[in-house]
Scaffold this motif. Structure first.
Motif, PDB file in Angstrom:
ATOM      1  N   GLN A 144       0.835  -1.207   0.000  1.00 43.24           N
ATOM      2  CA  GLN A 144       0.000   0.000   0.000  1.00 43.24           C
ATOM      3  C   GLN A 144       0.869   1.255   0.000  1.00 43.24           C
ATOM      4  O   GLN A 144       0.564   2.231  -0.695  1.00 43.24           O
ATOM      5  CB  GLN A 144      -0.938  -0.006   1.209  1.00 43.24           C
ATOM      6  N   ASN A 145       1.943   1.233   0.761  1.00 38.23           N
ATOM      7  CA  ASN A 145       2.850   2.387   0.806  1.00 38.23           C
ATOM      8  C   ASN A 145       3.495   2.636  -0.549  1.00 38.23           C
ATOM      9  O   ASN A 145       3.655   3.787  -0.977  1.00 38.23           O
ATOM     10  CB  ASN A 145       3.927   2.181   1.876  1.00 38.23           C
ATOM     11  N   GLU A 146       3.884   1.548  -1.239  1.00 36.97           N
ATOM     12  CA  GLU A 146       4.534   1.691  -2.551  1.00 36.97           C
ATOM     13  C   GLU A 146       3.549   2.230  -3.590  1.00 36.97           C
ATOM     14  O   GLU A 146       3.914   3.060  -4.427  1.00 36.97           O
ATOM     15  CB  GLU A 146       5.102   0.336  -2.991  1.00 36.97           C
ATOM     16  N   ILE A 147       2.314   1.733  -3.532  1.00 40.15           N
ATOM     17  CA  ILE A 147       1.288   2.237  -4.458  1.00 40.15           C
ATOM     18  C   ILE A 147       1.043   3.724  -4.212  1.00 40.15           C
ATOM     19  O   ILE A 147       0.972   4.528  -5.139  1.00 40.15           O
ATOM     20  CB  ILE A 147      -0.026   1.444  -4.298  1.00 40.15           C
ATOM     21  N   ALA A 148       0.927   4.082  -2.933  1.00 39.97           N
ATOM     22  CA  ALA A 148       0.679   5.477  -2.566  1.00 39.97           C
ATOM     23  C   ALA A 148       1.803   6.382  -3.072  1.00 39.97           C
ATOM     24  O   ALA A 148       1.558   7.459  -3.634  1.00 39.97           O
ATOM     25  CB  ALA A 148       0.536   5.592  -1.053  1.00 39.97           C
ATOM     26  N   LYS A 149       3.037   5.953  -2.883  1.00 40.03           N
ATOM     27  CA  LYS A 149       4.198   6.750  -3.301  1.00 40.03           C
ATOM     28  C   LYS A 149       4.248   6.887  -4.818  1.00 40.03           C
ATOM     29  O   LYS A 149       4.496   7.969  -5.354  1.00 40.03           O
ATOM     30  CB  LYS A 149       5.481   6.100  -2.772  1.00 40.03           C
ATOM     31  N   SER A 156      -3.970   6.027   3.175  1.00 42.39           N
ATOM     32  CA  SER A 156      -5.359   5.788   3.578  1.00 42.39           C
ATOM     33  C   SER A 156      -6.281   5.711   2.357  1.00 42.39           C
ATOM     34  O   SER A 156      -7.230   4.922   2.328  1.00 42.39           O
ATOM     35  CB  SER A 156      -5.841   6.889   4.531  1.00 42.39           C
ATOM     36  N   HIS A 157      -5.977   6.516   1.336  1.00 39.34           N
ATOM     37  CA  HIS A 157      -6.770   6.483   0.103  1.00 39.34           C
ATOM     38  C   HIS A 157      -6.580   5.142  -0.602  1.00 39.34           C
ATOM     39  O   HIS A 157      -7.541   4.550  -1.099  1.00 39.34           O
ATOM     40  CB  HIS A 157      -6.354   7.627  -0.823  1.00 39.34           C
ATOM     41  N   VAL A 158      -5.350   4.665  -0.633  1.00 38.15           N
ATOM     42  CA  VAL A 158      -5.067   3.366  -1.242  1.00 38.15           C
ATOM     43  C   VAL A 158      -5.814   2.258  -0.499  1.00 38.15           C
ATOM     44  O   VAL A 158      -6.418   1.370  -1.110  1.00 38.15           O
ATOM     45  CB  VAL A 158      -3.551   3.072  -1.247  1.00 38.15           C
ATOM     46  N   ALA A 159      -5.780   2.304   0.842  1.00 39.23           N
ATOM     47  CA  ALA A 159      -6.476   1.302   1.661  1.00 39.23           C
ATOM     48  C   ALA A 159      -7.978   1.322   1.375  1.00 39.23           C
ATOM     49  O   ALA A 159      -8.605   0.263   1.235  1.00 39.23           O
ATOM     50  CB  ALA A 159      -6.211   1.557   3.142  1.00 39.23           C
ATOM     51  N   ASN A 160      -8.552   2.513   1.264  1.00 36.66           N
ATOM     52  CA  ASN A 160      -9.982   2.624   0.957  1.00 36.66           C
ATOM     53  C   ASN A 160     -10.293   2.057  -0.424  1.00 36.66           C
ATOM     54  O   ASN A 160     -11.298   1.354  -0.617  1.00 36.66           O
ATOM     55  CB  ASN A 160     -10.426   4.088   1.020  1.00 36.66           C
TER      56      ASN A 160
END
Length: 288
Positions: A144-149, A156-160
């Motif tokens: 999730q962190n890699e996608i967000a970056k 949090s947007h990625v998690a949602n």
């Protein structure tokens, strides 16, 4: 340009080693339209026919101002990374060649680039974007962190978005068909009654704030009902225990209860007795 688009632009820079989308690149070439194939993994699934026709008309008048981005697969074979709408419009106009920038990108980087380009242009629907995030996680093992970056989004947007991508197909179809907002979905995506609440929001045109207020009231009522149910169950258990002891003393029959394995909301009664006469006596007594 807002902060999100600036981040996306930087993401494209790191992937392509080129100018941000929207700027005029240099060193582009013209490629025969028949040599270019669409990307089967393109995150955008739907293309509005009227939009393509309007774009074609604009291209007829002004030409293609922004070259499409492609990657080379084999000799005389290319795959679109960004610009499928322009390619479709060019084919509609029976153009023989189209300006393009060729980049040597791996399949995963090409997919990420396609997502970034679509997000930057706001071309993806909510469900298309959510499913793209899921593919980045599953197919390319990104956290999730890699996608967000990579996409310039908050974690949090990625998690949602990943929660939305895991909704049932029927629910996702309802969201697409009725254009339910991200704010509404974010509030209810993790709930068991998500479909019921979605239909309610659509029927009553609830705002996010109204939905949150309704859910708070609903949950409070549910908690109160659960407490009442627990108190009532404890009272019933005391009565049952008293009756069990009375039947044991009077008829020499032991009664026990267990949850029905086929229907968890029902219970089974088990009678333990010494002989058939004892059972007959008991049954005759309760049927009088």
């Amino acid at each position: 340009m807002n902060t999100t688009n600036q981040k996306l632009g930087m993401g494209l820079d790191s992937l392509f080693g080129m100018q941000k989308i929207g700027q005029t690149p240099t060193g582009n070439i013209e490629i025969d339209v028949s040599y270019i194939q669409v990307n089967a993994k393109q995150p955008r699934k739907t293309f509005d026919t009227e939009e393509i026709m309007n774009l074609a008309e604009s291209i007829r008048e002004n030409g293609i101002l922004q070259p499409i981005l492609v990657r080379k697969i084999n000799d005389n074979e290319y795959e679109v990374i960004a610009g499928e709408r322009r390619l479709r419009a060019a084919k509609l106009l029976n153009m023989q060649k189209i300006p393009a920038i060729v980049k040597n990108l791996s399949e995963d980087k090409a997919f990420v680039a396609s997502i970034i380009e679509n997000i930057q242009r706001s071309n993806l629907s909510l469900i298309e974007e959510a499913e793209s995030f899921l593919r980045l996680q599953n197919e390319f093992s990104l956290t999730q962190n890699e996608i967000a970056k990579q996409l310039g989004k908050h974690r949090s947007h990625v998690a949602n978005m990943l929660r939305i991508s895991n909704l049932d197909g029927e629910i996702k179809d309802f969201i697409e068909k009725n254009n339910i907002s991200y704010g509404i979905i974010k509030v209810i995506a993790g709930r068991d009654d998500v479909f019921k609440l979605l239909k309610l929001c659509h029927q009553k045109a609830l705002t996010v704030r109204q939905l949150e207020s309704f859910i708070k009231k609903l949950d409070n009522e549910s908690n109160n009902n659960e407490k009442a149910k627990i108190n009532h169950s404890q009272e019933d258990l005391l009565k049952l225990k008293s009756l069990q002891q009375e039947i044991m003393q009077k008829f020499d029959i032991k009664i026990s209860f267990s949850q029905n394995q086929q229907n968890k909301s029902n219970e089974d009664i088990c009678l333990s007795y010494k002989n058939i006469d004892t059972l007959i006596k008991f049954l005759e007594n309760i049927t009088k």
